[in-house]
Write a protein that holds these residues in place. Sequence first.
Motif, PDB file in Angstrom:
ATOM      1  N   GLU A 202       0.839  -1.196   0.000  1.00 38.86           N
ATOM      2  CA  GLU A 202       0.000   0.000   0.000  1.00 38.86           C
ATOM      3  C   GLU A 202       0.878   1.252   0.000  1.00 38.86           C
ATOM      4  O   GLU A 202       2.058   1.195   0.365  1.00 38.86           O
ATOM      5  CB  GLU A 202      -0.909   0.029   1.226  1.00 38.86           C
ATOM      6  CG  GLU A 202      -0.176  -0.038   2.549  1.00 38.86           C
ATOM      7  CD  GLU A 202      -1.130  -0.130   3.730  1.00 38.86           C
ATOM      8  OE1 GLU A 202      -0.694   0.259   4.836  1.00 38.86           O
ATOM      9  OE2 GLU A 202      -2.272  -0.582   3.564  1.00 38.86           O
ATOM     10  N   ARG A 203       0.267   2.344  -0.442  1.00 36.32           N
ATOM     11  CA  ARG A 203       1.008   3.607  -0.489  1.00 36.32           C
ATOM     12  C   ARG A 203       1.155   4.162   0.922  1.00 36.32           C
ATOM     13  O   ARG A 203       0.210   4.165   1.712  1.00 36.32           O
ATOM     14  CB  ARG A 203       0.281   4.616  -1.372  1.00 36.32           C
ATOM     15  CG  ARG A 203       1.062   5.909  -1.571  1.00 36.32           C
ATOM     16  CD  ARG A 203       0.339   6.869  -2.511  1.00 36.32           C
ATOM     17  NE  ARG A 203       1.168   8.035  -2.787  1.00 36.32           N
ATOM     18  CZ  ARG A 203       1.266   9.099  -2.001  1.00 36.32           C
ATOM     19  NH1 ARG A 203       0.573   9.119  -0.873  1.00 36.32           N
ATOM     20  NH2 ARG A 203       2.035  10.116  -2.332  1.00 36.32           N
ATOM     21  N   ASP A 204       2.348   4.602   1.229  1.00 28.43           N
ATOM     22  CA  ASP A 204       2.631   5.173   2.537  1.00 28.43           C
ATOM     23  C   ASP A 204       2.355   6.672   2.488  1.00 28.43           C
ATOM     24  O   ASP A 204       3.123   7.436   1.915  1.00 28.43           O
ATOM     25  CB  ASP A 204       4.094   4.906   2.912  1.00 28.43           C
ATOM     26  CG  ASP A 204       4.466   5.488   4.257  1.00 28.43           C
ATOM     27  OD1 ASP A 204       3.563   5.937   4.991  1.00 28.43           O
ATOM     28  OD2 ASP A 204       5.677   5.490   4.580  1.00 28.43           O
ATOM     29  N   GLU A 205       1.269   7.103   3.090  1.00 29.26           N
ATOM     30  CA  GLU A 205       0.905   8.512   3.074  1.00 29.26           C
ATOM     31  C   GLU A 205       1.876   9.361   3.891  1.00 29.26           C
ATOM     32  O   GLU A 205       2.059  10.544   3.623  1.00 29.26           O
ATOM     33  CB  GLU A 205      -0.525   8.695   3.624  1.00 29.26           C
ATOM     34  CG  GLU A 205      -1.600   8.013   2.807  1.00 29.26           C
ATOM     35  CD  GLU A 205      -1.777   8.642   1.438  1.00 29.26           C
ATOM     36  OE1 GLU A 205      -1.332   9.799   1.244  1.00 29.26           O
ATOM     37  OE2 GLU A 205      -2.358   7.996   0.546  1.00 29.26           O
ATOM     38  N   ASP A 206       2.520   8.752   4.873  1.00 27.57           N
ATOM     39  CA  ASP A 206       3.441   9.493   5.738  1.00 27.57           C
ATOM     40  C   ASP A 206       4.886   9.254   5.314  1.00 27.57           C
ATOM     41  O   ASP A 206       5.772   9.091   6.149  1.00 27.57           O
ATOM     42  CB  ASP A 206       3.233   9.089   7.199  1.00 27.57           C
ATOM     43  CG  ASP A 206       3.871  10.084   8.167  1.00 27.57           C
ATOM     44  OD1 ASP A 206       4.095  11.239   7.764  1.00 27.57           O
ATOM     45  OD2 ASP A 206       4.162   9.693   9.317  1.00 27.57           O
TER      46      ASP A 206
END
Length: 226
Positions: A202-206
């Motif tokens: 998943e994409r790491d928003e942080d």
Amino acid sequence: MSTRDVRIDDASGSTSVPTVDLKFEAVVIPVSDVDRAKAFYGGLGWRLDADFPFDNGFRVIQFTPPGSGCSVQFGANITTAPPGSAQGLYLIVSDIEAARDELAARGAEVSEAFHAGEPGAQYQPGAGSARVSGRAPENASYGTYATFADPDGNVWLLQEVTTRLPGRVDAAETSFRSVADLASAMRRAEAAHGEHEKRTGERDEDWPAWYAAYMVAEQAGTELPT
């Protein structure tokens, strides 16, 4: 300069607590032609800090390599060492190919990248040495080298360091001496973060916090985030 309490543990002079700061800031190299050496190091893009001649024939010139906390001095009547006898002067770089390209573009004759086939081979130039062409296996930090010499034969040794050994850098004082070093660290963090996102799926928003943690840990030689 800061001072702290000192306790000497034994006759060898070892201490159990930090003592007076001793900042290694200059090294002297022997040259035969001062103006020729000045032109060479100036041509590399090193910062000229001083050129002080005196009436008694003494002259001192100081240059500082980009991003370095230590300078190099040479001149007239400054050392009795034979010209060209300074060997294995370390220049630490974060990207050895970029460093080689820039030095070559500025007129230095830089060797190909190599690694040591046996301990100490980085100090053994010439045919028959145990230097092995190419980067260190697995791009190991501290393992890849290149060399160049000034007109007198003083030899500089480029060493690529990307991850410091534990304890070599205070994690609370992470710093980068140049834009190039910071950019190189960010590229390594970007590559590692890409692998992190592959593992999590998943994409790491942080991602900025992950980058920061990676770059601090890499410089301090502590465990890298995964």
